[in-house]
Design a protein around this motif. Structure first.
Motif, PDB file in Angstrom:
ATOM      1  N   ILE A 204       0.830  -1.211   0.000  1.00 45.58           N
ATOM      2  CA  ILE A 204       0.000   0.000   0.000  1.00 45.58           C
ATOM      3  C   ILE A 204       0.856   1.250   0.000  1.00 45.58           C
ATOM      4  O   ILE A 204       0.396   2.324  -0.395  1.00 45.58           O
ATOM      5  N   LEU A 205       2.128   1.129   0.433  1.00 48.80           N
ATOM      6  CA  LEU A 205       3.005   2.298   0.500  1.00 48.80           C
ATOM      7  C   LEU A 205       3.242   2.905  -0.879  1.00 48.80           C
ATOM      8  O   LEU A 205       3.449   4.115  -1.002  1.00 48.80           O
ATOM      9  N   TRP A 206       3.219   2.085  -1.928  1.00 46.47           N
ATOM     10  CA  TRP A 206       3.418   2.610  -3.271  1.00 46.47           C
ATOM     11  C   TRP A 206       2.348   3.634  -3.630  1.00 46.47           C
ATOM     12  O   TRP A 206       2.578   4.516  -4.464  1.00 46.47           O
ATOM     13  N   PHE A 207       1.177   3.513  -3.017  1.00 40.60           N
ATOM     14  CA  PHE A 207       0.057   4.376  -3.377  1.00 40.60           C
ATOM     15  C   PHE A 207      -0.181   5.498  -2.365  1.00 40.60           C
ATOM     16  O   PHE A 207      -0.398   6.648  -2.747  1.00 40.60           O
ATOM     17  N   TYR A 208      -0.142   5.166  -1.081  1.00 36.60           N
ATOM     18  CA  TYR A 208      -0.554   6.143  -0.069  1.00 36.60           C
ATOM     19  C   TYR A 208       0.497   7.191   0.246  1.00 36.60           C
ATOM     20  O   TYR A 208       0.170   8.241   0.809  1.00 36.60           O
ATOM     21  N   LEU A 209       1.745   6.933  -0.096  1.00 36.68           N
ATOM     22  CA  LEU A 209       2.784   7.930   0.199  1.00 36.68           C
ATOM     23  C   LEU A 209       2.595   9.207  -0.613  1.00 36.68           C
ATOM     24  O   LEU A 209       3.186  10.244  -0.293  1.00 36.68           O
ATOM     25  N   ALA A 210       1.757   9.130  -1.658  1.00 34.01           N
ATOM     26  CA  ALA A 210       1.464  10.337  -2.436  1.00 34.01           C
ATOM     27  C   ALA A 210       0.712  11.373  -1.610  1.00 34.01           C
ATOM     28  O   ALA A 210       0.715  12.562  -1.930  1.00 34.01           O
ATOM     29  N   TYR A 211       0.061  10.930  -0.514  1.00 36.08           N
ATOM     30  CA  TYR A 211      -0.729  11.829   0.319  1.00 36.08           C
ATOM     31  C   TYR A 211       0.037  12.342   1.534  1.00 36.08           C
ATOM     32  O   TYR A 211      -0.490  13.125   2.315  1.00 36.08           O
ATOM     33  N   VAL A 212       1.267  11.884   1.715  1.00 30.59           N
ATOM     34  CA  VAL A 212       2.029  12.260   2.906  1.00 30.59           C
ATOM     35  C   VAL A 212       2.536  13.692   2.779  1.00 30.59           C
ATOM     36  O   VAL A 212       3.010  14.110   1.719  1.00 30.59           O
ATOM     37  N   GLU A 213       2.448  14.433   3.876  1.00 30.59           N
ATOM     38  CA  GLU A 213       2.840  15.849   3.876  1.00 30.59           C
ATOM     39  C   GLU A 213       4.324  16.020   3.577  1.00 30.59           C
ATOM     40  O   GLU A 213       4.719  16.770   2.696  1.00 30.59           O
ATOM     41  N   GLU A 214       5.177  15.317   4.332  1.00 29.30           N
ATOM     42  CA  GLU A 214       6.617  15.428   4.169  1.00 29.30           C
ATOM     43  C   GLU A 214       7.198  14.019   4.022  1.00 29.30           C
ATOM     44  O   GLU A 214       7.669  13.415   4.988  1.00 29.30           O
TER      45      GLU A 214
END
Length: 368
Positions: A204-214
């Motif tokens: 899931i990290l491949w997709f959700y890291l796009a939403y991380v602030e920093e």
């Protein structure tokens, strides 16, 4: 009724840290001690758990470091920069094809366990459908909302696990963990294969890291989240072996639930603590299922950009439910889960290798 929307659209590093154990700790934990006890001797099963856990830890660290180079970009966007748009589309569709059956496994497993321990007279199809409808409702909302639920549920899940440990200390026997290192090399290899099933989902990290602030700060917290999973897995296995012994654990269907059944709270405040444990553990399985289903929806909506999220959900839902109902017996479910576990791990590492090598060859450095 007006639909609620979150004021912020980003995910914090702490939420990613909690999301990793949330997606890993699900139905696999309940049967993991049984599989490891069958492959290893005495308490040696903790070694494959730690070994595979450390390997997964480095993979997660590498993924977060790599994706941090492309802040704010979805998987299909930075993959297109590296391997071309057609290949990126194929890779994204494969992700969807992997996470759909992965969601089905979670639904079928929770239905089986609910029928075994909570609702013996209810048809398994009804249990699965009821649980899945709740998942669909959650995924239909915002993705940020799913991470808020993780933050809400995970402390409760951790607390119930600690309660199980504390109230089983009276039954803890170190002799059941001895002698150490008596397992053969083949046994450790088999144990490593069984341990892998407990670490799936970190794709899931491949997709959700796009939403991380920093995203630059994410690798360290992602590693901490993985360590939390490893510690919980080791403690659950050690307690199961120390309480029941290796042979008994290997013959229990769900040793972790049986461990909860051993809890005796003074004053008989709860006569059937396993029911409380199981209800709380449904939160953990809900977290895992919601995230895996949402990633499959995420992957498809990023490819078919003109299709709304709700349409994709309503198209996928019958497919997920149908796959969940295909296995007829427990051995079939176990084989299905094992195949999907190896597929998820292998494809995650393959994607990491291909993108890293091609980014190096084509000198794509990103903007992070």
């Amino acid at each position: 009724m007006k639909k609620f929307t979150h004021s912020d659209k980003t995910i914090t590093q702490r939420e990613i840290m909690i999301a990793i154990p949330s997606v890993m700790i699900g139905v696999g934990v309940l049967s993991m001690p049984k599989d490891l006890a069958a492959d290893t001797k005495a308490g040696d099963g903790w070694l494959p758990i730690v070994g595979i856990g450390v390997l997964i830890l480095f993979v997660i660290w590498f993924i977060t470091r790599f994706v941090a180079r492309f802040p704010g970009q979805q998987f299909i966007e930075y993959a297109a920069l590296i391997v071309s748009k057609p290949v990126a589309v194929i890779m994204t569709l494969v992700w969807a094809g992997i996470f759909i059956p992965l969601t089905s496994i979670q639904i079928r497993e929770i239905a089986n366990m609910s029928k075994e321990y909570l609702l013996p007279e209810t048809p398994i199809e009804i249990i699965a459908l009821t649980f899945f409808l709740v998942v669909i409702y959650a995924v239909s909302g915002t993705r940020v909302g799913l991470f808020r639920l993780n933050m809400l549920f995970f402390p409760i899940i951790t607390l119930i696990v600690l309660v199980v440990f504390v109230f089983n200390l009276n039954f803890f026997s170190i002799s059941h963990l001895q002698p150490l290192f008596k397992t053969s090399f083949t046994g450790f290899i088999k144990g490593a294969g069984s341990s892998i099933r407990s670490y799936i989902g970190f794709g899931i990290l491949w997709f959700y890291l796009a939403y991380v602030e920093e995203p630059k700060q994410t690798p360290k917290l992602a590693v901490i989240g993985t360590i939390i999973s490893i510690v919980i897995y080791v403690l659950l296995f050690v307690f199961c072996i120390a309480v029941y012994g290796n042979s008994s654990t290997a013959n229990l269907l769900y040793p972790t639930i049986e461990l909860a059944k051993s809890v005796e709270i003074p004053g008989e405040f709860f006569e059937r603590f396993e029911s409380v444990f199981f209800v709380i553990w449904i939160m953990a399985i809900f977290n895992t299922t919601s995230l895996t289903f949402d990633v499959s929806v995420f992957a498809l909506t990023s490819v078919f950009t003109n299709t709304s999220k709700l349409k994709v959900i309503f198209v996928l839902a019958p497919v997920v439910y149908f796959i969940a109902m295909l296995p007829q017996e427990l051995p079939e479910i176990s084989v299905f889960e094992m195949v999907m576990s190896y597929t998820v791990i292998s494809y995650t590492i393959l994607v990491m290798f291909v993108l890293t090598v091609m980014a190096k060859i084509r000198e794509v450095k990103g903007n992070g």
